[in-house]
Design a protein around this motif. Sequence first.
Motif, PDB file in Angstrom:
ATOM      1  N   TYR A  26      30.320  46.409  32.348  1.00  0.00           N
ATOM      2  CA  TYR A  26      30.816  46.489  30.975  1.00  0.00           C
ATOM      3  C   TYR A  26      31.847  47.602  30.784  1.00  0.00           C
ATOM      4  CZ  TYR A  26      27.630  42.915  29.363  1.00  0.00           C
ATOM      5  OH  TYR A  26      26.991  41.711  29.181  1.00  0.00           O
ATOM      6  N   THR A  27      31.734  48.671  31.563  1.00  0.00           N
ATOM      7  CA  THR A  27      32.711  49.758  31.423  1.00  0.00           C
ATOM      8  C   THR A  27      33.886  49.591  32.385  1.00  0.00           C
ATOM      9  OG1 THR A  27      31.418  51.135  32.972  1.00  0.00           O
ATOM     10  CG2 THR A  27      30.989  51.409  30.611  1.00  0.00           C
ATOM     11  N   GLY A  28      33.630  49.167  33.609  1.00  0.00           N
ATOM     12  CA  GLY A  28      34.689  49.100  34.608  1.00  0.00           C
ATOM     13  C   GLY A  28      35.475  47.812  34.613  1.00  0.00           C
ATOM     14  N   THR A  29      34.849  46.706  34.171  1.00  0.00           N
ATOM     15  CA  THR A  29      35.500  45.394  34.228  1.00  0.00           C
ATOM     16  C   THR A  29      35.759  44.822  32.845  1.00  0.00           C
ATOM     17  OG1 THR A  29      34.411  44.932  36.349  1.00  0.00           O
ATOM     18  CG2 THR A  29      35.323  43.048  35.165  1.00  0.00           C
ATOM     19  N   TRP A  30      34.765  44.877  31.977  1.00  0.00           N
ATOM     20  CA  TRP A  30      34.857  44.188  30.682  1.00  0.00           C
ATOM     21  C   TRP A  30      35.696  44.960  29.672  1.00  0.00           C
ATOM     22  CZ3 TRP A  30      34.193  39.300  30.297  1.00  0.00           C
ATOM     23  CH2 TRP A  30      34.025  38.682  29.055  1.00  0.00           C
ATOM     24  N   ARG A 217      45.667  38.199  29.716  1.00  0.00           N
ATOM     25  CA  ARG A 217      45.642  39.319  30.664  1.00  0.00           C
ATOM     26  C   ARG A 217      44.201  39.728  30.989  1.00  0.00           C
ATOM     27  NH1 ARG A 217      50.393  42.896  30.881  1.00  0.00           N
ATOM     28  NH2 ARG A 217      52.122  41.958  29.732  1.00  0.00           N
ATOM     29  N   GLY A 218      43.362  39.770  29.959  1.00  0.00           N
ATOM     30  CA  GLY A 218      41.959  40.116  30.180  1.00  0.00           C
ATOM     31  C   GLY A 218      41.254  39.083  31.039  1.00  0.00           C
ATOM     32  N   THR A 219      41.500  37.811  30.739  1.00  0.00           N
ATOM     33  CA  THR A 219      40.918  36.742  31.547  1.00  0.00           C
ATOM     34  C   THR A 219      41.334  36.893  33.011  1.00  0.00           C
ATOM     35  OG1 THR A 219      40.847  35.199  29.673  1.00  0.00           O
ATOM     36  CG2 THR A 219      40.862  34.238  31.883  1.00  0.00           C
ATOM     37  N   GLY A 220      42.598  37.150  33.245  1.00  0.00           N
ATOM     38  CA  GLY A 220      43.081  37.329  34.610  1.00  0.00           C
ATOM     39  C   GLY A 220      42.487  38.548  35.289  1.00  0.00           C
ATOM     40  N   ARG A 221      42.353  39.644  34.539  1.00  0.00           N
ATOM     41  CA  ARG A 221      41.796  40.861  35.131  1.00  0.00           C
ATOM     42  C   ARG A 221      40.346  40.642  35.581  1.00  0.00           C
ATOM     43  NH1 ARG A 221      41.404  43.634  31.002  1.00  0.00           N
ATOM     44  NH2 ARG A 221      39.138  43.665  30.841  1.00  0.00           N
ATOM     45  N   VAL A 222      39.562  39.979  34.745  1.00  0.00           N
ATOM     46  CA  VAL A 222      38.164  39.734  35.094  1.00  0.00           C
ATOM     47  C   VAL A 222      38.076  38.773  36.281  1.00  0.00           C
ATOM     48  CG1 VAL A 222      35.946  38.886  34.224  1.00  0.00           C
ATOM     49  CG2 VAL A 222      37.416  40.252  32.732  1.00  0.00           C
ATOM     50  N   LEU A 223      38.948  37.770  36.318  1.00  0.00           N
ATOM     51  CA  LEU A 223      38.981  36.864  37.461  1.00  0.00           C
ATOM     52  C   LEU A 223      39.312  37.615  38.746  1.00  0.00           C
ATOM     53  CD1 LEU A 223      40.835  33.738  36.006  1.00  0.00           C
ATOM     54  CD2 LEU A 223      38.511  33.781  36.947  1.00  0.00           C
ATOM     55  N   ARG A 224      40.304  38.492  38.684  1.00  0.00           N
ATOM     56  CA  ARG A 224      40.699  39.247  39.877  1.00  0.00           C
ATOM     57  C   ARG A 224      39.590  40.172  40.357  1.00  0.00           C
ATOM     58  NH1 ARG A 224      46.518  40.563  37.276  1.00  0.00           N
ATOM     59  NH2 ARG A 224      47.663  38.739  38.041  1.00  0.00           N
ATOM     60  N   GLY A 226      36.645  39.316  40.589  1.00  0.00           N
ATOM     61  CA  GLY A 226      35.665  38.494  41.287  1.00  0.00           C
ATOM     62  C   GLY A 226      34.484  38.067  40.450  1.00  0.00           C
ATOM     63  N   VAL A 227      34.587  38.223  39.143  1.00  0.00           N
ATOM     64  CA  VAL A 227      33.494  37.818  38.257  1.00  0.00           C
ATOM     65  C   VAL A 227      33.498  36.297  38.134  1.00  0.00           C
ATOM     66  CG1 VAL A 227      32.550  38.014  35.916  1.00  0.00           C
ATOM     67  CG2 VAL A 227      33.648  39.991  37.001  1.00  0.00           C
ATOM     68  N   GLU A 228      32.317  35.695  38.135  1.00  0.00           N
ATOM     69  CA  GLU A 228      32.226  34.245  38.067  1.00  0.00           C
ATOM     70  C   GLU A 228      32.606  33.738  36.686  1.00  0.00           C
ATOM     71  OE1 GLU A 228      29.058  30.539  38.718  1.00  0.00           O
ATOM     72  OE2 GLU A 228      28.421  32.610  39.105  1.00  0.00           O
ATOM     73  N   LYS A 229      33.623  32.896  36.635  1.00  0.00           N
ATOM     74  CA  LYS A 229      34.023  32.234  35.396  1.00  0.00           C
ATOM     75  C   LYS A 229      33.315  30.899  35.330  1.00  0.00           C
ATOM     76  CE  LYS A 229      37.994  30.131  35.175  1.00  0.00           C
ATOM     77  NZ  LYS A 229      37.573  28.718  34.907  1.00  0.00           N
ATOM     78  N   THR A 242      40.299  30.880  21.039  1.00  0.00           N
ATOM     79  CA  THR A 242      40.417  30.738  22.482  1.00  0.00           C
ATOM     80  C   THR A 242      39.087  31.103  23.130  1.00  0.00           C
ATOM     81  OG1 THR A 242      41.186  33.015  22.743  1.00  0.00           O
ATOM     82  CG2 THR A 242      42.862  31.315  22.391  1.00  0.00           C
ATOM     83  N   PHE A 243      38.926  30.691  24.400  1.00  0.00           N
ATOM     84  CA  PHE A 243      37.678  31.012  25.096  1.00  0.00           C
ATOM     85  C   PHE A 243      37.887  31.140  26.593  1.00  0.00           C
ATOM     86  CE2 PHE A 243      37.872  26.372  25.066  1.00  0.00           C
ATOM     87  CZ  PHE A 243      37.462  26.013  26.345  1.00  0.00           C
ATOM     88  N   SER A 244      37.261  32.148  27.166  1.00  0.00           N
ATOM     89  CA  SER A 244      37.060  32.298  28.608  1.00  0.00           C
ATOM     90  C   SER A 244      35.664  32.859  28.781  1.00  0.00           C
ATOM     91  CB  SER A 244      38.085  33.243  29.237  1.00  0.00           C
ATOM     92  OG  SER A 244      39.390  32.719  29.166  1.00  0.00           O
ATOM     93  N   TYR A 245      34.791  32.104  29.455  1.00  0.00           N
ATOM     94  CA  TYR A 245      33.385  32.494  29.596  1.00  0.00           C
ATOM     95  C   TYR A 245      33.116  32.959  31.023  1.00  0.00           C
ATOM     96  CZ  TYR A 245      32.567  29.856  25.246  1.00  0.00           C
ATOM     97  OH  TYR A 245      32.597  29.387  23.958  1.00  0.00           O
ATOM     98  N   PHE A 246      32.465  34.113  31.132  1.00  0.00           N
ATOM     99  CA  PHE A 246      32.109  34.706  32.416  1.00  0.00           C
ATOM    100  C   PHE A 246      30.627  35.057  32.429  1.00  0.00           C
ATOM    101  CE2 PHE A 246      36.595  35.651  31.802  1.00  0.00           C
ATOM    102  CZ  PHE A 246      37.150  35.423  33.049  1.00  0.00           C
ATOM    103  N   LEU A 247      30.069  35.212  33.634  1.00  0.00           N
ATOM    104  CA  LEU A 247      28.685  35.656  33.776  1.00  0.00           C
ATOM    105  C   LEU A 247      28.654  37.128  34.124  1.00  0.00           C
ATOM    106  CD1 LEU A 247      26.999  32.759  35.815  1.00  0.00           C
ATOM    107  CD2 LEU A 247      26.883  33.196  33.351  1.00  0.00           C
TER     108      LEU A 247
END
Length: 312
Positions: A26-30, A217-224, A226-229, A242-247
């Motif tokens: 939550y602090t380093g990725t989200w 940009r946020g969606t791309g950062r979380v994808l990079r 390695g978080v599961e989308k 809009t929506f981008s869902y991650f675990l």
Amino acid sequence: MTERLITHLRHVDLAVPDYDKQLAFYTGTWGLRAEHTDTGLTFLAAEGSPEQYVVRLRRDADKRIDLIAFGAASDADVDALAARLARDGVRLVSEPGDLQTPGGGYGFRFFDNEGRTVEISASVAVRRHRPVEEGESIPVRLSHVVVNSADPEGTRAFYERHLGFALSDTLTHPRMGQMMWFMRVNAWHHSLAIARCPHPSLHHASFELRGLDEYMRGTGRVLRAGVEKIWGPGRHLAGNNTFSYFLDPSGNTMEYTTELEQVDEDTWHPHLYDFTRPEVADQWGTANAMNEFVAQRSFNDPDRGLFAAPPV
């Protein structure tokens, strides 16, 4: 119609066994900020939000929703709402009083119809926050929380009758019937939604970003990272967001969103949307299909905190 004394969504509090991994996520990725920390307890703020925190993480052996918190306009409204709930036979967890969480304030807690702990508060100190700048792909605020319910009709009725929530829209299925209800307490299309599920649990929590560019940009950062989308990016019809869902590391679904619709409450009429129509799930057609895999991940694990108030 029940008088509405709730003004807005404040925060969602989660208990997790993998506390350290969750905190790093939550602090380093989200993109949330740890504002207050105690042993096994962290209060996470969104840079653009005046709320003291939008997520609270607590170390526990069980994974659960600790509570969902909403704001009221005044201490008098808190007292009035507590009295109304008690009169209606709703089980209070605590009587109105001074809060011992960051920002203080005055509030109380109760169990909803399925045993989730809900907090209502007023007079919480405003956090020093700032405008999120162009290009910053971090959450501005907590947008909404969606809960899974084994009795969604009863849950909808509880929040309408006791808390003054209003229905914005409903998702339906040709064979399964009504499946999700979007509920509001202000002009935002929904602060809470209720999804039909075999068991009560967290469906997802959603975080508003500054705009479309920041959202992507946020969606791309979380994808990079390695978080599961599990679903997205796309744009829903109900709410027009809009929506981008991650675990997250515990398997809770978290969403990045932006541009959630604001409605004219005096003229709005709820829609029934058939979500088997592709444009209902995703107006853009850019997201992966909503299928059994996506639905199963959103069911989450059964909540272990029902009718058991969190220790703090």
